[in-house]
Design an enzyme around this catalytic site. Sequence first.
Site, PDB file in Angstrom:
ATOM      1  CG  HIS A 129      -1.928  -1.024   1.339  1.00 22.67           C
ATOM      2  ND1 HIS A 129      -2.096  -1.810   2.450  1.00 22.67           N
ATOM      3  CD2 HIS A 129      -2.877  -1.426   0.466  1.00 22.67           C
ATOM      4  CE1 HIS A 129      -3.092  -2.652   2.251  1.00 22.67           C
ATOM      5  NE2 HIS A 129      -3.589  -2.447   1.055  1.00 22.67           N
ATOM      6  CE  LYS A 144     -12.226  -7.610   2.245  1.00 20.55           C
ATOM      7  NZ  LYS A 144     -11.330  -6.664   1.570  1.00 20.55           N
ATOM      8  CB  SER A 167      -4.014  -6.750   4.606  1.00 19.59           C
ATOM      9  OG  SER A 167      -3.799  -5.446   4.134  1.00 19.59           O
TER      10      SER A 167
HETATM   11  P1  ADP Z   1      -9.692  -3.830  -0.712  1.00 20.74           P
HETATM   12  O1  ADP Z   1     -10.408  -4.545   0.370  1.00 20.74           O
HETATM   13  O2  ADP Z   1     -10.455  -2.669  -1.284  1.00 20.74           O
HETATM   14  O3  ADP Z   1      -9.059  -4.685  -1.776  1.00 20.74           O
HETATM   15  P2  ADP Z   1      -7.038  -3.471   0.366  1.00 20.74           P
HETATM   16  O4  ADP Z   1      -6.718  -2.752   1.611  1.00 20.74           O
HETATM   17  O5  ADP Z   1      -6.781  -4.942   0.319  1.00 20.74           O
HETATM   18  O6  ADP Z   1      -8.524  -3.100   0.071  1.00 20.74           O
HETATM   19  O7  ADP Z   1      -6.265  -2.794  -0.851  1.00 20.74           O
HETATM   20  C1  ADP Z   1      -6.462  -1.460  -1.224  1.00 20.74           C
HETATM   21  C2  ADP Z   1      -5.887  -1.222  -2.602  1.00 20.74           C
HETATM   22  O8  ADP Z   1      -4.479  -1.436  -2.585  1.00 20.74           O
HETATM   23  C3  ADP Z   1      -6.402  -2.144  -3.692  1.00 20.74           C
HETATM   24  O9  ADP Z   1      -6.458  -1.421  -4.906  1.00 20.74           O
HETATM   25  C4  ADP Z   1      -5.368  -3.228  -3.776  1.00 20.74           C
HETATM   26  O10 ADP Z   1      -5.339  -3.854  -5.036  1.00 20.74           O
HETATM   27  C5  ADP Z   1      -4.119  -2.407  -3.549  1.00 20.74           C
HETATM   28  N1  ADP Z   1      -3.008  -3.194  -3.029  1.00 20.74           N
HETATM   29  C6  ADP Z   1      -2.988  -4.016  -1.963  1.00 20.74           C
HETATM   30  N2  ADP Z   1      -1.781  -4.581  -1.788  1.00 20.74           N
HETATM   31  C7  ADP Z   1      -0.996  -4.112  -2.784  1.00 20.74           C
HETATM   32  C8  ADP Z   1       0.363  -4.343  -3.192  1.00 20.74           C
HETATM   33  N3  ADP Z   1       1.147  -5.193  -2.524  1.00 20.74           N
HETATM   34  N4  ADP Z   1       0.828  -3.672  -4.275  1.00 20.74           N
HETATM   35  C9  ADP Z   1       0.019  -2.841  -4.963  1.00 20.74           C
HETATM   36  N5  ADP Z   1      -1.280  -2.594  -4.656  1.00 20.74           N
HETATM   37  C10 ADP Z   1      -1.774  -3.220  -3.593  1.00 20.74           C
END
Ligand code: ADP
Length: 165
Positions: free
Chosen positions: A17, A41, A132
């Site tokens: 992130h 969730k 995560s």
């Molecule tokens: P959601 O539940 O909306 O998927 P997340 O917190 O898992 O929320 O992720 C938020 C955003 O960050 C999403 O667009 C996800 O694809 C992106 N994201 C998560 N991990 C990574 C990573 N390692 N590299 C790039 N983008 C990421």
Amino acid sequence: MKIAVYPGSFDPITNGHLDIIYRAKEIFDKIIIAIAVNSSKKTLFTMEERKELIQKVIQNRKELNGNVEVEIFTGLLTTFAKQVKATAIVRGIRAVTDFDYEYAIYQVNRELAPEVDTVFLLASKKYSFISSTIIKEVARYGRVLDEYAPPEINDALLKKFGHRE
Ligand code: ADP
């Protein structure tokens, strides 16, 4: 001033992130990290905990001070984006498996608010397997990896799982 919202669950925020945040702030003047309230969730950290952790990570990094903020939002993302005067939504894509879902959400958001576009950033190679979910699985057993999450987050994870005071 070009403002973008970066929405997600951030349960918790990872280095993946953060990589997206650092890159997005080169494109936009201000990034608002938007923690989505998603009742379906089950999360490890509460909304407030996730917000506080992100705030701590921002405060400890001078280069993020002033141009990166964090907010909790309920309701439609496009409504929130318009409220905070954002003209773009930032999302990260790790692999093709992320694509179908992101594409569908993009189309819906475009219908709801054509004036708010979405910018997709492809994950950096180093972070493309970080989620995560993975860092929580590892921390559950008392291990954390420096390249997965910031130290503030790794500490919080170990505490949450009872591996540290
Ligand atoms: P959601 O539940 O909306 O998927 P997340 O917190 O898992 O929320 O992720 C938020 C955003 O960050 C999403 O667009 C996800 O694809 C992106 N994201 C998560 N991990 C990574 C990573 N390692 N590299 C790039 N983008 C990421």
